[in-house]
Scaffold this active site. Structure first.
Site, PDB file in Angstrom:
ATOM      1  N   GLU A 274     -31.200  15.961 -92.328  1.00 38.84           N
ATOM      2  CA  GLU A 274     -29.898  16.226 -92.952  1.00 38.84           C
ATOM      3  C   GLU A 274     -30.003  15.970 -94.460  1.00 38.84           C
ATOM      4  OE1 GLU A 274     -26.944  13.204 -93.046  1.00 38.84           O
ATOM      5  OE2 GLU A 274     -28.021  11.919 -91.640  1.00 38.84           O
TER       6      GLU A 274
ATOM      7  N   ASP B 296     -20.325  14.226 -85.124  1.00 42.98           N
ATOM      8  CA  ASP B 296     -21.724  14.134 -84.699  1.00 42.98           C
ATOM      9  C   ASP B 296     -21.834  14.081 -83.169  1.00 42.98           C
ATOM     10  OD1 ASP B 296     -22.244  13.913 -87.380  1.00 42.98           O
ATOM     11  OD2 ASP B 296     -22.999  11.846 -87.319  1.00 42.98           O
TER      12      ASP B 296
ATOM     13  N   LYS C  40     -24.451   3.795 -86.868  1.00 42.21           N
ATOM     14  CA  LYS C  40     -24.155   2.859 -87.953  1.00 42.21           C
ATOM     15  C   LYS C  40     -23.342   1.682 -87.431  1.00 42.21           C
ATOM     16  CE  LYS C  40     -22.893   6.504 -89.764  1.00 42.21           C
ATOM     17  NZ  LYS C  40     -22.054   7.422 -90.537  1.00 42.21           N
TER      18      LYS C  40
HETATM   19  N1  PSU Z   1     -26.076   7.373 -91.670  1.00 40.87           N
HETATM   20  C1  PSU Z   1     -26.581   6.947 -92.864  1.00 40.87           C
HETATM   21  N2  PSU Z   1     -26.160   7.525 -93.988  1.00 40.87           N
HETATM   22  C2  PSU Z   1     -25.284   8.557 -93.965  1.00 40.87           C
HETATM   23  C3  PSU Z   1     -24.765   9.030 -92.722  1.00 40.87           C
HETATM   24  C4  PSU Z   1     -25.204   8.397 -91.606  1.00 40.87           C
HETATM   25  O1  PSU Z   1     -27.392   6.048 -92.896  1.00 40.87           O
HETATM   26  O2  PSU Z   1     -24.952   9.069 -95.028  1.00 40.87           O
HETATM   27  C5  PSU Z   1     -23.878  10.240 -92.680  1.00 40.87           C
HETATM   28  C6  PSU Z   1     -24.521  11.251 -91.737  1.00 40.87           C
HETATM   29  O3  PSU Z   1     -24.633  12.473 -92.416  1.00 40.87           O
HETATM   30  C7  PSU Z   1     -23.552  11.343 -90.579  1.00 40.87           C
HETATM   31  C8  PSU Z   1     -22.246  11.107 -91.284  1.00 40.87           C
HETATM   32  O4  PSU Z   1     -23.617  12.578 -89.919  1.00 40.87           O
HETATM   33  O5  PSU Z   1     -22.572  10.043 -92.165  1.00 40.87           O
HETATM   34  C9  PSU Z   1     -21.103  10.785 -90.363  1.00 40.87           C
HETATM   35  O6  PSU Z   1     -19.919  10.815 -91.064  1.00 40.87           O
HETATM   36  P1  PSU Z   1     -18.510  10.719 -90.288  1.00 40.87           P
HETATM   37  O7  PSU Z   1     -18.437   9.312 -89.781  1.00 40.87           O
HETATM   38  O8  PSU Z   1     -17.457  11.011 -91.336  1.00 40.87           O
HETATM   39  O9  PSU Z   1     -18.552  11.751 -89.204  1.00 40.87           O
END
Ligand code: PSU
Ligand code: MN
Length: 301
Positions: A24, A141, A158
């Site tokens: 990504e 995701d 995370k």
């Molecule tokens: N994990 C990381 N750094 C990031 C992300 C995940 O260590 O920047 C990003 C990824 O691109 C993941 C996104 O798909 O955060 C998820 O965001 P949200 O919670 O808004 O769906």
């Protein structure tokens, strides 16, 4: 199609059935990691994938074109400020010709599946946010993992998410979750969340066999492997930093897609770079396993 461009190197690798690992671009942009750690992360992931004999395929939207594989001269473009592109934002980023749209896990999985890439590496996936029972914030995701026939390699989700609910949702969606050399769901910069996984596999050949079976069945799969011990963070230290980061995000009134970048930045600042170091180590480690898996999958297909 003009809206989607595959780099010549990735295109050739796919035609020859060589191993390809999608990456990504959000993690490498300012949304994911501070500079200059982001450039180091990109360099280390690419190198380790190539060292294992696979071809890296970075996904991004550049000048309104969805790209799978970018050239080295374009690396600088994904290290700067970006607009976040989840799967549902892809058509808008293309139609409005965004300069740089940074793909999240969901957008990357969708692009990878479209061109026939079978393995994708990230840091940690998005998941069910804490408090989702009230505000409903669940990362796109998760459904993307279920929908697209691509294997995702991650260090779990995370750690500022609601990890038990994230695992429950993956089960509901029918996504196999496999611990590679671990029995617990890893918590990103922390080696274990304390949550037991149903499946553990310790060798890449078996993992590749399972992955091929799942892709044939249809739908994706999540492989989790913990951050290397030398760079792992202590769970108590991390949890304290998470509490402070979440509180500050809430005080600033940040919601929705803004939450993840703001919380990641607050944790990075709060842990004096330790979280960033762990983030780099786990990203590289995931890329290494993804490449080994992709190579193994080509050897039996
Ligand atoms: N994990 C990381 N750094 C990031 C992300 C995940 O260590 O920047 C990003 C990824 O691109 C993941 C996104 O798909 O955060 C998820 O965001 P949200 O919670 O808004 O769906
Ligand atoms: Mn969200």
């Amino acid at each position: 199609m003009n809206d989607l461009q595959i780099s010549p190197e990735v295109d050739e690798a796919l035609h020859r059935h060589r191993a390809v690992v999608a990456l990504e671009s959000t993690i490498f942009s300012h949304l994911g990691l501070p500079s200059p750690a982001n450039a180091e992360a990109l360099e280390r992931c690419i190198q380790v994938i190539r060292a294992k004999g696979a071809v890296p395929a970075i996904t991004a939207v550049l000048d309104g074109i969805a790209r799978v594989g970018i050239t080295e001269s374009e690396h600088g473009r994904i290290l700067g400020s970006a607009r976040k592109v989840a799967e549902r934002d892809l058509p808008v980023a293309i139609g409005e010709r965004w300069n740089f749209g940074a793909t999240t896990v969901s957008a990357s999985l969708s692009l990878a599946a479209r061109v026939g890439i079978r393995v994708f590496a990230t840091g940690g996936i998005g998941g069910v946010h804490r408090g989702a029972e009230l505000h409903g914030d669940v990362s796109a995701d998760l459904p993307a993992l279920a929908r697209h026939s691509v294997v995702t390699v991650s260090a779990g989700a995370k750690s500022f998410l609601d990890l038990p609910r994230t695992l429950e949702m993956l089960e509901t969606l029918g996504v196999p979750v496999i611990g590679y050399e671990c029995s617990d769901f890893p918590a990103f910069t922390v080696r274990s969340s304390g949550l037991r996984l149903t499946h553990r596999i310790d060798d890449v050949a078996t993992l590749a066999h399972v992955a091929r079976a799942q892709l044939e069945h249809g739908g994706g799969m999540l492989v989790c492997t913990p951050v290397p011990t030398a760079d792992a963070l202590d769970a108590d230290l991390m949890n304290a930093a998470i509490e402070r980061a979440l509180q500050s995000a809430a005080q600033q009134g940040i919601t929705g897609p803004g939450v993840t970048p703001v919380v990641l930045a607050a944790i990075a600042a709060d842990t004096s770079g330790e979280a960033v170091r762990a983030n780099l180590a786990l990203a590289e480690n995931n890329a290494r396993l993804a490449a080994a898996l992709a190579v193994s999958m080509t050897q039996h297909s």
